[in-house]
Design an enzyme around this catalytic site. Structure first.
Site, PDB file in Angstrom:
ATOM      1  CG  ASP A  61      -2.042   0.984   1.122  1.00 46.22           C
ATOM      2  OD1 ASP A  61      -2.373   1.406  -0.012  1.00 46.22           O
ATOM      3  OD2 ASP A  61      -2.603   1.362   2.164  1.00 46.22           O
ATOM      4  CG  ASN A 111      -7.456  -2.669  -6.132  1.00 46.47           C
ATOM      5  OD1 ASN A 111      -6.442  -3.335  -5.898  1.00 46.47           O
ATOM      6  ND2 ASN A 111      -7.888  -1.727  -5.286  1.00 46.47           N
TER       7      ASN A 111
HETATM    8  C1  FPP Z   1      -2.203  -0.121  -3.290  1.00 42.64           C
HETATM    9  O1  FPP Z   1      -1.682   1.183  -3.207  1.00 42.64           O
HETATM   10  C2  FPP Z   1      -1.574  -0.824  -4.409  1.00 42.64           C
HETATM   11  C3  FPP Z   1      -2.218  -1.344  -5.455  1.00 42.64           C
HETATM   12  C4  FPP Z   1      -3.690  -1.289  -5.592  1.00 42.64           C
HETATM   13  C5  FPP Z   1      -1.510  -1.963  -6.588  1.00 42.64           C
HETATM   14  C6  FPP Z   1      -0.221  -2.654  -6.263  1.00 42.64           C
HETATM   15  C7  FPP Z   1       0.526  -2.858  -7.531  1.00 42.64           C
HETATM   16  C8  FPP Z   1       1.876  -2.803  -7.655  1.00 42.64           C
HETATM   17  C9  FPP Z   1       2.762  -2.646  -6.510  1.00 42.64           C
HETATM   18  C10 FPP Z   1       2.563  -2.857  -8.976  1.00 42.64           C
HETATM   19  C11 FPP Z   1       2.160  -3.948  -9.901  1.00 42.64           C
HETATM   20  C12 FPP Z   1       2.293  -5.297  -9.310  1.00 42.64           C
HETATM   21  C13 FPP Z   1       3.147  -6.254  -9.739  1.00 42.64           C
HETATM   22  C14 FPP Z   1       3.128  -7.580  -9.101  1.00 42.64           C
HETATM   23  C15 FPP Z   1       4.107  -6.038 -10.818  1.00 42.64           C
HETATM   24  P1  FPP Z   1      -2.634   2.437  -3.458  1.00 42.64           P
HETATM   25  O2  FPP Z   1      -2.508   2.827  -4.883  1.00 42.64           O
HETATM   26  O3  FPP Z   1      -3.998   2.133  -2.986  1.00 42.64           O
HETATM   27  O4  FPP Z   1      -1.934   3.516  -2.569  1.00 42.64           O
HETATM   28  P2  FPP Z   1      -2.642   4.729  -1.824  1.00 42.64           P
HETATM   29  O5  FPP Z   1      -3.294   4.133  -0.609  1.00 42.64           O
HETATM   30  O6  FPP Z   1      -1.485   5.591  -1.477  1.00 42.64           O
HETATM   31  O7  FPP Z   1      -3.603   5.377  -2.759  1.00 42.64           O
END
Ligand code: FPP
Length: 264
Positions: free
Chosen positions: A31, A79
């Site tokens: 996250d 998501n």
């Molecule tokens: C949550 O952070 C993260 C995600 C919904 C996506 C995670 C994806 C990756 C790390 C990259 C792609 C994955 C791979 C395996 C190559 P958020 O965007 O909700 O963060 P925030 O809470 O700051 O908005």
């Protein structure tokens, strides 16, 4: 008499002190990507892109430290409701990851697995993902599980529905439905339960991640945003984990006595 609960799934096996400190199964809620990017005045997708590089270094670090299963929460069932360009960027990153990491995965013996409602993924991601899962099936190293279109409640519903179907067909007596039957229908069947769940980005919640499997996991929350997460941060989490006394409902004294007996 109640069945003794293992202190660790490997209890009784010869363990070096170093091995005893390393969690067998690590789950990570990655996250903080979006906020990391926004703080830098960049689009949220820049955070996901940098997050993908954090995935590469964390996979490598976990493998080098002897982790058996690493489950990364890469895209939740919820998501899909994010803005379409962000979803599209995440799908592209997954595609890039599967293609770009193929040589390292095969070269280091990693078994790639996808858990969740993978059928929902677009074909251009699902195809290479399924292909690398099949190609790496015979590898003997760490299992790298990508949780994609994953939700723990959804996973539990799928397992319960399969059991109900077997009951309806007369193949299963409801009295025989136990933890093994329900757990055996989950995507993680056959893997050790997570010992440690790490969540980056400063929030302290599980967000529908491995709710059944993490029943006894140690939960580690760090303010470090996922794009900045390094092997040093992983080691800090492992050091914290190594200091935990896992009791599984027993008293601290019972746990100590069992540890003494196991070390004799
Ligand atoms: C949550 O952070 C993260 C995600 C919904 C996506 C995670 C994806 C990756 C790390 C990259 C792609 C994955 C791979 C395996 C190559 P958020 O965007 O909700 O963060 P925030 O809470 O700051 O908005």
């Amino acid at each position: 008499m109640a069945t003794p609960i293992p202190l660790r799934p490997t209890e009784g096996a010869a363990e070096s002190p170093a091995e005893a400190r390393i969690p067998r199964h690590v789950g990570v809620i990655m996250d903080g990507n979006g906020r990391w990017a926004e703080r830098r005045g960049e689009p949220r997708t820049a955070g996901h892109k940098e997050g993908a590089t954090a995935v590469t270094r964390t996979v490598r670090a976990c493998r080098e430290r002897g982790v058996e299963v690493l489950t990364l929460y890469a895209f939740s069932a919820q998501n899909w409701a994010r803005p379409q360009p962000e979803v599209a960027a995440l799908m592209q990153l997954l595609y890039d990851y599967v293609l770009g990491e193929r040589d390292e995965i095969m070269g280091t013996g990693i078994r790639l697995r996808a858990i969740g409602d993978v059928e929902q993924l677009p074909a251009f991601v699902k195809g290479p993902l399924r292909a690398l899962e099949a190609e790496s099936r015979g590898n003997g190293g760490m299992i790298l599980a990508l949780a994609l279109s994953y939700g723990a409640r959804e996973e539990l519903v799928r397992s319960a529905r399969r059991l109900a179907e077997r009951v309806a067909r007369g193949e299963l007596d409801p009295a025989d439905i136990d933890e093994a039957a329900l757990g055996g229908g989950l995507d993680t069947a056959g893997w050790p339960d997570p010992d440690l769940v790490i969540r980056t980005g400063g929030e302290a919640r599980l967000s529908n991640f491995l709710l059944w499997q993490a029943a006894y996991a140690e939960l580690y929350f760090t303010p470090v945003p996922w794009p900045e997460f390094t092997p040093h941060d992983l080691d800090a989490a492992f050091a914290w984990y190594a200091d935990r006394q896992r009791r599984f409902g027993l008293t601290g004294r019972q746990v100590e006595a069992r540890m003494e007996r196991a070390s004799c």
